[in-house]
Write a protein that holds these residues in place. Sequence first.
Motif, mmCIF file in Angstrom:
data_model
loop_
_atom_site.group_PDB
_atom_site.id
_atom_site.type_symbol
_atom_site.label_atom_id
_atom_site.label_comp_id
_atom_site.label_asym_id
_atom_site.label_seq_id
_atom_site.Cartn_x
_atom_site.Cartn_y
_atom_site.Cartn_z
ATOM 1 N N PRO A 145 0.812 -1.229 0.000
ATOM 2 C CA PRO A 145 0.000 0.000 0.000
ATOM 3 C C PRO A 145 0.840 1.271 0.000
ATOM 4 O O PRO A 145 0.406 2.304 -0.521
ATOM 5 C CB PRO A 145 -0.830 -0.129 1.286
ATOM 6 C CG PRO A 145 -0.114 -1.106 2.133
ATOM 7 C CD PRO A 145 0.538 -2.050 1.194
ATOM 8 N N MET A 146 2.068 1.198 0.578
ATOM 9 C CA MET A 146 2.920 2.390 0.558
ATOM 10 C C MET A 146 3.343 2.714 -0.878
ATOM 11 O O MET A 146 3.367 3.894 -1.277
ATOM 12 C CB MET A 146 4.149 2.172 1.443
ATOM 13 C CG MET A 146 3.867 2.251 2.935
ATOM 14 S SD MET A 146 5.364 2.203 3.928
ATOM 15 C CE MET A 146 6.138 3.708 3.437
ATOM 16 N N TYR A 203 0.160 7.084 -6.154
ATOM 17 C CA TYR A 203 -0.967 8.017 -6.039
ATOM 18 C C TYR A 203 -0.450 9.450 -5.934
ATOM 19 O O TYR A 203 -0.960 10.370 -6.603
ATOM 20 C CB TYR A 203 -1.796 7.632 -4.825
ATOM 21 C CG TYR A 203 -3.090 8.390 -4.653
ATOM 22 C CD1 TYR A 203 -3.720 9.015 -5.720
ATOM 23 C CD2 TYR A 203 -3.709 8.455 -3.397
ATOM 24 C CE1 TYR A 203 -4.912 9.685 -5.558
ATOM 25 C CE2 TYR A 203 -4.897 9.128 -3.233
ATOM 26 C CZ TYR A 203 -5.495 9.750 -4.311
ATOM 27 O OH TYR A 203 -6.666 10.427 -4.143
ATOM 28 N N ALA A 204 0.588 9.648 -5.089
ATOM 29 C CA ALA A 204 1.164 10.984 -4.916
ATOM 30 C C ALA A 204 1.770 11.496 -6.226
ATOM 31 O O ALA A 204 1.693 12.697 -6.522
ATOM 32 C CB ALA A 204 2.222 10.950 -3.813
ATOM 33 N N LYS A 205 2.374 10.601 -7.015
ATOM 34 C CA LYS A 205 2.950 11.025 -8.291
ATOM 35 C C LYS A 205 1.852 11.484 -9.249
ATOM 36 O O LYS A 205 2.026 12.471 -9.980
ATOM 37 C CB LYS A 205 3.747 9.874 -8.907
ATOM 38 C CG LYS A 205 5.037 9.556 -8.161
ATOM 39 C CD LYS A 205 5.796 8.429 -8.829
ATOM 40 C CE LYS A 205 7.100 8.124 -8.089
ATOM 41 N NZ LYS A 205 7.843 7.018 -8.730
ATOM 42 N N HIS A 206 0.714 10.791 -9.257
ATOM 43 C CA HIS A 206 -0.414 11.216 -10.095
ATOM 44 C C HIS A 206 -0.914 12.594 -9.658
ATOM 45 O O HIS A 206 -1.241 13.441 -10.498
ATOM 46 C CB HIS A 206 -1.549 10.195 -10.010
ATOM 47 C CG HIS A 206 -1.322 8.965 -10.837
ATOM 48 N ND1 HIS A 206 -1.476 8.930 -12.204
ATOM 49 C CD2 HIS A 206 -0.914 7.709 -10.486
ATOM 50 C CE1 HIS A 206 -1.206 7.727 -12.665
ATOM 51 N NE2 HIS A 206 -0.839 6.949 -11.632
ATOM 52 N N ILE A 220 -5.812 11.326 2.419
ATOM 53 C CA ILE A 220 -5.260 11.966 1.220
ATOM 54 C C ILE A 220 -6.364 12.165 0.171
ATOM 55 O O ILE A 220 -6.395 13.185 -0.527
ATOM 56 C CB ILE A 220 -4.099 11.129 0.660
ATOM 57 C CG1 ILE A 220 -2.935 11.127 1.655
ATOM 58 C CG2 ILE A 220 -3.644 11.664 -0.686
ATOM 59 C CD1 ILE A 220 -1.752 10.297 1.218
ATOM 60 N N ASP A 221 -7.280 11.192 0.074
ATOM 61 C CA ASP A 221 -8.411 11.367 -0.840
ATOM 62 C C ASP A 221 -9.225 12.603 -0.480
ATOM 63 O O ASP A 221 -9.630 13.382 -1.352
ATOM 64 C CB ASP A 221 -9.302 10.121 -0.803
ATOM 65 C CG ASP A 221 -8.728 8.988 -1.635
ATOM 66 O OD1 ASP A 221 -7.876 9.271 -2.493
ATOM 67 O OD2 ASP A 221 -9.127 7.829 -1.426
#
Length: 598
Positions: free
Chosen positions: A335-336, A342-345, A371-372
């Motif tokens: 998940p990390m 996700y952070a890169k997107h 974060i969502d």
Amino acid sequence: MNISRDPANPQRRPSYLRKFSIKNRLLGAFFITSLLPVIFVTLYSNVRYEESISDKLSAFSLQVLSESAVNVSRELAQYETLSESIIVNQEIQNGLLQADGMSDYERNEFQTRINNDLGEQVFRLSNLSNVVVLTEGMEPFYDMGYEWYPGSQIEDSVKQINQFSGNMTWNYLRSNRGTDKIALSRVIFSADNLNKKLGYLIIVIDGRVFTRNTYEHVDLGTGGKLYIVDGFGTVVSSADPDIPQGAGYKQREVFDNIVKGQTNQSFYTSIGGKKTLVTNTYIRSADWYMVGLIPHSFIVSELLAIRGNLLYISVFILLLSTLMAMWVYRSIITPMRELLQYAKHIKLGQLDFRLASANAPDEMGKLTETIDQMVARLKQLIYQVGMEQKAKREAELKMLQAQINPHFLFNTLNSLKWSAMMSGNTIVEEGIASLSELLHNTILDQEEMIPLRKEIDNLLHYAVIQRIRYGQSFELNCTVAQEELYDCLVPRFILQPIVENSIIHTGGDEGRMVRISLRVAGSEGVLQLTVSDNGKGFDMQEVQRRKTSANKLSGIGIVNVEERIRMHVGEPYGMLTTSEPSKGTVTVIRLPLQMKEG
């Protein structure tokens, strides 16, 4: 953009463990929590088990030695009984009294009678080798046996008789055949006079048979040894061929540590570089010590097997811990990595991307959910900023369209100015010209920081306009210490509100002229503007109320000046006003000395 840190929550240094990867940290944690208890329990149990086994084996060995010593004492008691019967035998008593006067024939007759008299008792003991009777002068008087003993062994045995231990002693002999023997030596006293010594009795028994009858069957374990030594440390009997009889065995390591006369002792020593448990018991009747040697390796032999098993168990636990650590590591790192992707997107502006594991109940799932929510809020803010930018562009368009009205106003003012000039009205002409310049600098000029020269020009235009209303009731003088200070940048319209207060609020009712002075100086990177007047002054306690006065031009007041100075330059710069009734007012503005570029 500089982000200030909260002094109440200083940035903490990262933990030392953060130098290692999560994988290595998890492996280390599993190794420590799984292997350390096993190692600790193993070491502790080994030590305790070894101590327990040593104590129990020592107690068992002492018990075995005590029982064997009883057997030895019983065996020796037979020969001591035999020696008593020989000593009190009347033929022996009479023969020793007449030994010096006997002929050879008489001695042969005497030996025949003794053989007939004692034969049954002697031959009943199968391990008996010799029965020797010596005269007081150590001359052989009677000898029934089949072996003889070279050298002075018999004489030395007699000399060792301890008169304080029942007049007898037990010692080792070696026969002419090289066999090991044990000898009982006693003094023969006269039956009629116990103080009269008649001779000596030596009973010799076979050492091998003696060992077989007493303790040869005793087993002290693998590598265990059992033997008997006399009071001098000489081995008189041994069931182990590695322990020579007739000499001392490991005198320094073993016999020297035995407490003389004490029964049931045990201690550890080193024999041949190997740790050995020594147990011994005292045989009082013969002044002997039965000694048992048990190698420490035999004591811990079971422990060695257990240690081998524990090694396999430790390896198994290590492998199991590694697998568990890798399993937990994958449950964290997967998940990390998804979160990192996700952070890169998000970094690329792809805010519509979503994670498949966002609904997981663990901490990573909660972090993803947070974060969502942050991304959703970010999208909302981006939309809001977009709408605000759109509204701003529309306002700029409207403002651009509205610039037609100021141009129309300035054209009208210029027409009035030329009309006043044509009619020769100088005051109206100057007032209209100053108003036109002041409105131009107020409406069209949007720069917040302007040169000091323009600020002073605006102030002078304002003074011209005020003279139309107040006439010659005030006088304004401006003094600049250095010519280059005219190019210093200052926030616009910071002098007008101060001079306005001097014109409107500090004038006297007597009609006297108020002199207003502006002095500009610069030193050590500081630009200082001093506005002073000789008006009626005021009480400083009313300064707060004065600051909120509604008499201001285009909404710019003293409070506004202070706020704009604080916003643009901050500490330690600012504005300070001092005043006393009937003594006038002094206002000092301190600004950083910044020159206009170009």
